[in-house]
Motif scaffolding. Structure first.
Motif, PDB file in Angstrom:
ATOM      1  N   LEU A 141      -0.858   6.665   2.068  1.00 28.11           N
ATOM      2  CA  LEU A 141      -2.310   6.197   2.319  1.00 28.11           C
ATOM      3  C   LEU A 141      -2.098   5.847   3.888  1.00 28.11           C
ATOM      4  CD1 LEU A 141      -5.175   5.357   2.016  1.00 28.11           C
ATOM      5  CD2 LEU A 141      -4.656   3.357   0.891  1.00 28.11           C
ATOM      6  N   ASP A 162     -12.546   1.512   0.335  1.00 19.53           N
ATOM      7  CA  ASP A 162     -12.360   0.759  -0.818  1.00 19.53           C
ATOM      8  C   ASP A 162     -11.361   0.752  -1.513  1.00 19.53           C
ATOM      9  OD1 ASP A 162     -15.368   0.842  -0.440  1.00 19.53           O
ATOM     10  OD2 ASP A 162     -15.744   2.469  -1.644  1.00 19.53           O
ATOM     11  N   CYS A 163     -10.409   1.645  -1.538  1.00 21.22           N
ATOM     12  CA  CYS A 163      -8.928   1.326  -1.941  1.00 21.22           C
ATOM     13  C   CYS A 163      -8.409   0.348  -1.417  1.00 21.22           C
ATOM     14  CB  CYS A 163      -8.242   2.596  -1.737  1.00 21.22           C
ATOM     15  SG  CYS A 163      -6.494   2.685  -2.370  1.00 21.22           S
ATOM     16  N   ILE A 164      -8.491   0.075  -0.052  1.00 23.77           N
ATOM     17  CA  ILE A 164      -7.620  -1.039   0.511  1.00 23.77           C
ATOM     18  C   ILE A 164      -8.456  -2.407   0.208  1.00 23.77           C
ATOM     19  CG2 ILE A 164      -6.897  -1.928   2.663  1.00 23.77           C
ATOM     20  CD1 ILE A 164      -6.288   0.833   3.611  1.00 23.77           C
ATOM     21  N   LEU A 166       0.775  -1.321  -0.245  1.00 26.98           N
ATOM     22  CA  LEU A 166      -0.097  -0.139   0.078  1.00 26.98           C
ATOM     23  C   LEU A 166       0.769   1.179  -0.012  1.00 26.98           C
ATOM     24  CD1 LEU A 166      -2.639  -1.130   2.492  1.00 26.98           C
ATOM     25  CD2 LEU A 166      -2.982  -1.124   0.219  1.00 26.98           C
ATOM     26  N   SER A 182     -10.415  -3.475  -1.941  1.00 20.70           N
ATOM     27  CA  SER A 182     -10.659  -3.783  -3.476  1.00 20.70           C
ATOM     28  C   SER A 182      -9.293  -4.676  -3.672  1.00 20.70           C
ATOM     29  CB  SER A 182     -10.630  -2.788  -4.464  1.00 20.70           C
ATOM     30  OG  SER A 182      -9.549  -1.773  -4.333  1.00 20.70           O
ATOM     31  N   GLN A 183      -8.168  -4.568  -2.883  1.00 25.66           N
ATOM     32  CA  GLN A 183      -6.891  -5.071  -3.294  1.00 25.66           C
ATOM     33  C   GLN A 183      -7.189  -6.708  -3.098  1.00 25.66           C
ATOM     34  OE1 GLN A 183      -3.841  -3.547  -4.002  1.00 25.66           O
ATOM     35  NE2 GLN A 183      -4.923  -1.674  -4.085  1.00 25.66           N
ATOM     36  N   ASP A 209     -13.719   6.360   0.377  1.00 31.52           N
ATOM     37  CA  ASP A 209     -12.483   5.973  -0.516  1.00 31.52           C
ATOM     38  C   ASP A 209     -11.447   5.295  -0.117  1.00 31.52           C
ATOM     39  OD1 ASP A 209     -14.085   7.530  -2.507  1.00 31.52           O
ATOM     40  OD2 ASP A 209     -12.913   9.392  -2.205  1.00 31.52           O
ATOM     41  N   TRP A 210     -10.864   5.577   1.248  1.00 32.45           N
ATOM     42  CA  TRP A 210      -9.777   4.930   1.729  1.00 32.45           C
ATOM     43  C   TRP A 210     -10.007   3.616   1.876  1.00 32.45           C
ATOM     44  CZ3 TRP A 210     -10.219   2.763   6.522  1.00 32.45           C
ATOM     45  CH2 TRP A 210     -11.466   2.913   7.136  1.00 32.45           C
ATOM     46  N   THR A 270     -10.429 -10.711  -2.264  1.00 25.30           N
ATOM     47  CA  THR A 270      -9.841  -9.584  -2.079  1.00 25.30           C
ATOM     48  C   THR A 270      -9.907  -9.425  -0.411  1.00 25.30           C
ATOM     49  OG1 THR A 270     -12.304  -8.357  -1.895  1.00 25.30           O
ATOM     50  CG2 THR A 270     -11.128  -8.631  -4.323  1.00 25.30           C
ATOM     51  N   GLN A 299     -17.614   0.650   4.112  1.00 27.30           N
ATOM     52  CA  GLN A 299     -17.750   0.706   2.511  1.00 27.30           C
ATOM     53  C   GLN A 299     -18.167   1.864   2.098  1.00 27.30           C
ATOM     54  OE1 GLN A 299     -20.243  -2.836   1.600  1.00 27.30           O
ATOM     55  NE2 GLN A 299     -18.677  -4.173   2.680  1.00 27.30           N
TER      56      GLN A 299
END
Length: 318
Positions: A33, A149-151, A29, A153-154, A146-147, A258, A143
């Motif tokens: 972030l 969902d960014c992590i 990451l 989705s990995q 942004d922060w 994910t 959920q």
């Protein structure tokens, strides 16, 4: 003061640094972030976390249970002190209501506590408990941000999961004695393990320390507990307990899952671990715990807990 010094000794355990260093080295990451998230958790007071409902205790164990506890080894000679010190509560490390959530998240992840008691300064009572499960459930409620969902989705492999390799996962064969399974949990300080069959270690079930209640509360099982195999134990629970079939089903994910998938499984199934299976869908390839998930979202600023304990010492002396 003695309690603070004991806490300092425990927090210096080299295995905690080794685990967290491994986590940080494997995460992919952006540092910006991670820094933003760590700063955010540091600004959230513990008092903002909702109170955890209290649980219920079993009240009927039967005469056979008490007879064994009072007369047979190792129960008869086991002291309260030895039981307490075997838990991850030793020593007692509470946080104040005005402490930051970063302190709690670090205690629940790097420092391996399952629960963190919350106290109010100057009062000899516990106001709340913050658990690993409650934190992960809280993360799932993020959920849409942004922060998160960014992590989330990995892929789990992109955040370095599972941190534990295939060879490091402690398993029990279904043909082994169930007492051996609980012994493995105690010796390795883990709360559960996968039940496997064959040299390929194909997963056929799961067993957690919580299932010991069935052994204690079922007279027929308890009368034969020294000769009971894991498979027979699982079959009995599946056939007799109201939700026994679901309890024994292994909770799994794949290497293509994910992080968000894993968080949802942990939260919705109310479990402490998810077993990662290989492409075959059966062979155990790793395990992801609540501790691992929390560790993905934070890192420890330099000298963080040294400063935290120093401020606690000043508060005690004031």
């Amino acid at each position: 003061m003695a309690q603070l010094e004991a806490s300092k000794v425990v927090l210096k355990n080299p295995s905690y640094d080794a685990y967290f260093d491994k986590v940080q080295n494997r995460k992919k990451l952006p540092m910006s972030l991670q820094q933003t998230l760590t700063d955010a958790f540091a600004s959230i007071p513990v008092s903002a976390f909702p109170e955890v409902p209290r649980g219920k205790a079993a009240n009927t164990l039967g005469e056979d249970f008490y007879k064994v506890i009072l007369e047979e080894e190792p129960f008869a000679s086991t002291t309260v002190r030895s039981i307490v010190t075997s838990y991850r509560w030793a020593p007692f490390i509470p946080v104040a209501s005005d402490s930051s959530m970063l302190s709690v998240l670090l205690l629940l992840s790097k420092y391996r506590l399952r629960n963190v008691p919350v106290i109010e300064s100057g009062k000899a009572s516990i106001k709340n408990f913050i658990t690993q499960s409650a934190v992960v459930k809280g993360l799932e409620h993020c959920q849409g941000r942004d922060w998160f969902d960014c992590i989330a989705s990995q892929l789990i492999t992109e955040v370095g999961l599972p941190f534990m390799s295939t060879d490091e996962v402690i398993c029990v064969q279904s043909s082994e004695l169930v007492l051996e399974a609980f012994k493995l949990m105690k010796e390795n300080q883990i709360g559960g393990l996968p039940v496997v069959e064959g040299p390929e270690r194909n997963i056929v079930g799961s067993l957690s320390i919580r299932e010991i209640k069935f052994l204690l509360l079922n007279r027929e099982l308890f009368s034969n507990f020294r000769n009971l195999t894991v498979k027979d134990f699982m079959n009995t629970i599946a056939s007799e307990a109201p939700d026994g079939g679901e309890i024994m089903i292994p909770i799994t994910c794949s290497l293509s899952s994910t992080l968000g998938d894993v968080i949802h499984i942990l939260s919705s199934k109310m479990v402490h671990r998810v077993y990662v299976v290989a492409a075959s869908g059966k062979e155990v390839a790793g395990v992801i715990t609540l501790r691992d998930v929390i560790s993905c979202f934070i890192f420890e600023p330099p000298n963080y807990f040294e400063n935290y304990l120093a401020s606690s010492r000043q508060e005690v002396n004031s």
